[in-house]
Write an enzyme that holds these catalytic residues in place. Sequence first.
Site, PDB file in Angstrom:
ATOM      1  N   HIS A 143       1.356   5.689  -1.105  1.00  0.00           N
ATOM      2  CA  HIS A 143       0.714   6.974  -1.356  1.00  0.00           C
ATOM      3  C   HIS A 143       1.368   7.589  -2.597  1.00  0.00           C
ATOM      4  CE1 HIS A 143      -0.630   7.547   3.149  1.00  0.00           C
ATOM      5  NE2 HIS A 143      -1.026   6.404   2.627  1.00  0.00           N
TER       6      HIS A 143
ATOM      7  N   TYR B 182       1.342  -4.617 -20.268  1.00  0.00           N
ATOM      8  CA  TYR B 182       1.904  -4.946 -18.962  1.00  0.00           C
ATOM      9  C   TYR B 182       1.026  -4.495 -17.811  1.00  0.00           C
ATOM     10  CZ  TYR B 182       6.142  -7.182 -20.471  1.00  0.00           C
ATOM     11  OH  TYR B 182       7.015  -8.086 -20.993  1.00  0.00           O
TER      12      TYR B 182
ATOM     13  N   HIS C 201       0.865  -1.182   0.000  1.00  0.00           N
ATOM     14  CA  HIS C 201       0.000   0.000   0.000  1.00  0.00           C
ATOM     15  C   HIS C 201       0.899   1.229   0.000  1.00  0.00           C
ATOM     16  CE1 HIS C 201      -2.734   3.134   0.987  1.00  0.00           C
ATOM     17  NE2 HIS C 201      -2.430   3.182   2.272  1.00  0.00           N
TER      18      HIS C 201
END
Length: 224
Positions: free
Chosen positions: A99, A124, A97
């Site tokens: 930002h 891709y 995860h």
Amino acid sequence: MTAMSNETRLREDICRFGRSLFERGLTPGSSGNISVRLDSGGWLVTPTNASLGFLDPAKLSRLDEQGRLVSGDAPTKEVPLHTALYDTRGSARAIVHLHSTHSVALSMLPEIDPRAVLPPMTAYYLMKCGATALVPYYRPGDPAVADAIKGLAGKYSSVLLANHGPVVAGDTLEAAVFATEELEETAKLYLLLRGMNPRYLSPEQVADLVKVFGVSLPEHGHEH
């Protein structure tokens, strides 16, 4: 490889990939988190308020199968969203995860389809990410984000949290990292080409990728 030596290697891998992501500006400050499932049960996850660029293998949070802290520093407050993705997507062995700037920017645009935030722009992107779902905004750490992830029923390996960032699962840590990077680069492409009427992959080209590479796309995943 023994369970202990495998865990040691995974701890080092989390720190190595975290440093790489941080040094290339893909997640600033103490943002972002990484987790990996262990063969022996439970999982490793990066601690709360920890920069991915300066992780200590010995201080990573070790959680049991119920998500309770066994050893290490206190875990990221995003544990519920990791848990929800592991619970609903059985093939997931690692989750990243971030930002990352372009993915966050993409999540804020009004025109994106929550069932497929990006059109089929490159082979891709489809091969590594499939289709990417958009989850509505929740404050960081809100348990409701886990319910939103569960609502996707494991159909997506890549998810974009609105005004927040990407969450990507893979069958290895390397695969999850590479897919997250591919998502970020494709978001950048989308922003560069926005309003320019670019040529996307045709339905026939998408079908060929599905056939040849076994790309998994949720129903209605790419109708652009």
